[in-house]
Design an enzyme around this catalytic site. Structure first.
Site, short mmCIF file in Angstrom:
data_model
loop_
_atom_site.label_atom_id
_atom_site.label_comp_id
_atom_site.label_asym_id
_atom_site.label_seq_id
_atom_site.Cartn_x
_atom_site.Cartn_y
_atom_site.Cartn_z
N ASN A 78 0.82 -1.22 0.00
CA ASN A 78 0.00 0.00 0.00
C ASN A 78 0.85 1.27 0.00
O ASN A 78 0.37 2.34 0.31
CB ASN A 78 -0.92 0.03 1.23
CG ASN A 78 -1.83 -1.19 1.28
OD1 ASN A 78 -2.42 -1.57 0.28
ND2 ASN A 78 -1.93 -1.80 2.45
N LYS A 95 0.04 3.57 4.76
CA LYS A 95 -0.21 3.38 3.32
C LYS A 95 0.52 4.48 2.54
O LYS A 95 1.73 4.41 2.41
CB LYS A 95 -1.70 3.29 3.10
CG LYS A 95 -2.16 1.91 3.59
CD LYS A 95 -3.54 1.79 4.10
CE LYS A 95 -3.71 0.40 4.74
NZ LYS A 95 -4.91 0.27 5.52
C1 LIG Z 1 -5.29 -0.54 6.59
C2 LIG Z 1 -6.59 -0.09 7.12
C3 LIG Z 1 -6.76 0.17 8.48
C4 LIG Z 1 -5.70 -0.16 9.49
O1 LIG Z 1 -4.67 0.74 9.47
P1 LIG Z 1 -3.27 0.31 10.11
O2 LIG Z 1 -2.60 1.62 10.33
O3 LIG Z 1 -2.61 -0.56 9.12
O4 LIG Z 1 -3.59 -0.40 11.38
C5 LIG Z 1 -7.96 0.69 8.90
N1 LIG Z 1 -8.95 0.93 8.04
C6 LIG Z 1 -8.84 0.66 6.72
C7 LIG Z 1 -9.98 0.93 5.81
C8 LIG Z 1 -7.66 0.13 6.23
O5 LIG Z 1 -7.54 -0.17 4.94
#
Ligand SMILES: *Cc1c(COP(=O)(O)O)cnc(C)c1O
Length: 379
Positions: A43, A233
């Site tokens: 990501n 991401k």
């Molecule tokens: C990746 C993701 C999360 C979690 O985020 P992290 O920082 O990886 O814990 C929460 N909500 C959505 C929609 C995601 O895609």
């Protein structure tokens, strides 16, 4: 046989067993044993995860501040750099305030139970991310699930189910498995019509979509909205932030257990995140390049694409995994996604694009998918 052993062997029989692969990464390439792969499943949309400026910021911070934050934000774990990042993010989002969380999972697990209280009613999109679902499981509010992006269904529920507290609509800007995008304008007008609040998870939108990459909400952010962004991401680091009114953020500092009872993010992560935030603003060409790639892949697949997440529906678990393996053998790392992450019968390949890909890489991936699909037709 123990329950756990039994469970695992059933997973294996169903082709749903998951295991960890230790990998090494360099830019857009991933290495596993003697495989060199083009990574189509990370990501890191803007290619920031190993950017020299992020690394330099982190190294400088480690040298000056050490590694661990030492304690929770409310004890001695808070620093000026956290404040600084929060203030800049709030400006960017057009929110009164922004609050850092240790991850998107923490943010949702902490904020939803704090905000969606007894007497409140929650309307949750059926395809919401596991962290939203888990946050709502901990919340005392009554939850109703609406069909994915079906605002007529949502409106029916908004009319029929009223609590004696607030109504909350919980959804995402970009759905993490489908890659489809929420019509935020329609969502806002529905929320206004029914006096509802919106909790919008923008994990895959911040840095990527909307003006200046700030996500899909208007600027300034409407008062009835709580927005979640993540750093894992597009920012290429780790952590998350919630943007909302002063009162809501203050309330979260005092009530969100996943904020209160956890060690603060390491200062080096905060420093690297600030560097990523500056690059996101200074180098819009990263975002533009990514959008070129999205459009190019859309042309090759002959369907419009709206985000860097592209889901190619295959159907059966076994076929999906066979195609994913065939791609792996040819040097393309594309994940197959199976239930329970996605509903039964909708196993799929999930491709994510990055600024660091080239048009040639995307083109040859499409060729490889086409031939792997026809080779696995019988499955
Ligand atoms: C990746 C993701 C999360 C979690 O985020 P992290 O920082 O990886 O814990 C929460 N909500 C959505 C929609 C995601 O895609």
């Amino acid at each position: 046989m123990s329950y756990e052993k039994d469970y695992l062997s059933r997973l294996r029989q169903q082709g749903r067993y998951r295991s960890l692969k230790p990998m090494r990464h360099e830019g857009i390439y991933s290495f596993y044993q003697d495989h060199k792969l083009i990574n189509f499943c990370a990501n890191d949309y803007l290619g920031l995860a190993d950017h020299p400026r992020l690394k330099a910021a982190a190294i400088r911070s480690i040298e000056e501040e050490g590694l661990g934050a030492g304690s929770a934000r409310l004890i001695s774990g808070h620093r000026e750099s956290y404040d600084n990042l929060e203030r800049r993010l709030a400006d960017w989002q057009g929110a009164e305030r922004t609050l850092l969380f240790n991850s998107g999972y923490h943010a949702n697990l902490g904020a939803l139970p704090a905000l969606c209280r007894e007497g409140d009613v929650v309307f949750s999109d059926e395809l919401n991310h596991a962290s939203l679902i888990d946050g709502l499981r901990l919340a005392r509010a009554e939850t109703h699930v609406f069909r994915h992006h079906d605002f007529a269904h949502l409106e029916e529920l908004l009319k029929a189910k009223r609590g004696n507290g607030k109504s909350w609509i919980v959804t995402e800007s970009v759905f993490s498995m489908e890659g489809d995008v929420c019509d935020v304008e329609a969502l806002l007008s529905l929320a206004n019509k029914y006096d509802a609040f919106i909790y919008l998870d923008q994990a895959h939108a911040v840095g990527v979509l909307g003006k200046d990459g700030r996500g899909l909400l208007p600027h300034p952010m409407p008062e009835n909205v709580v927005s979640v962004g993540t750093f894992g991401k597009a920012f290429g680091t780790y952590g998350a932030f919630i943007s909302a009114s002063n009162v809501i953020c203050d309330y979260l500092i005092n009530t969100a257990r996943a904020f209160i009872f956890t060690t603060a993010l390491p200062p080096a992560i905060v420093a690297a995140t600030l560097a990523a935030f500056q690059l996101i603003q200074e180098e819009p060409q990263r975002r533009q390049q990514l959008h070129h790639h999205i459009n190019f892949l859309g042309t090759r697949l002959r369907r419009p694409l709206f985000s860097p997440i592209i889901s190619i529906l295959i159907g059966g678990d076994a076929k999906t995994m066979a195609i994913s393996q065939a791609l792996f053998d040819q040097g393309y790392y594309v994940h197959g996604i199976r239930p329970p992450t996605v509903p039964e019968g909708t196993s799929r390949l999930r491709i994510t694009l990055s600024t660091l890909h080239t048009a040639e890489m995307i083109d040859s991936l499409v060729e490889a998918i086409d031939s792997a699909r026809s080779n696995n037709d019988i499955l």
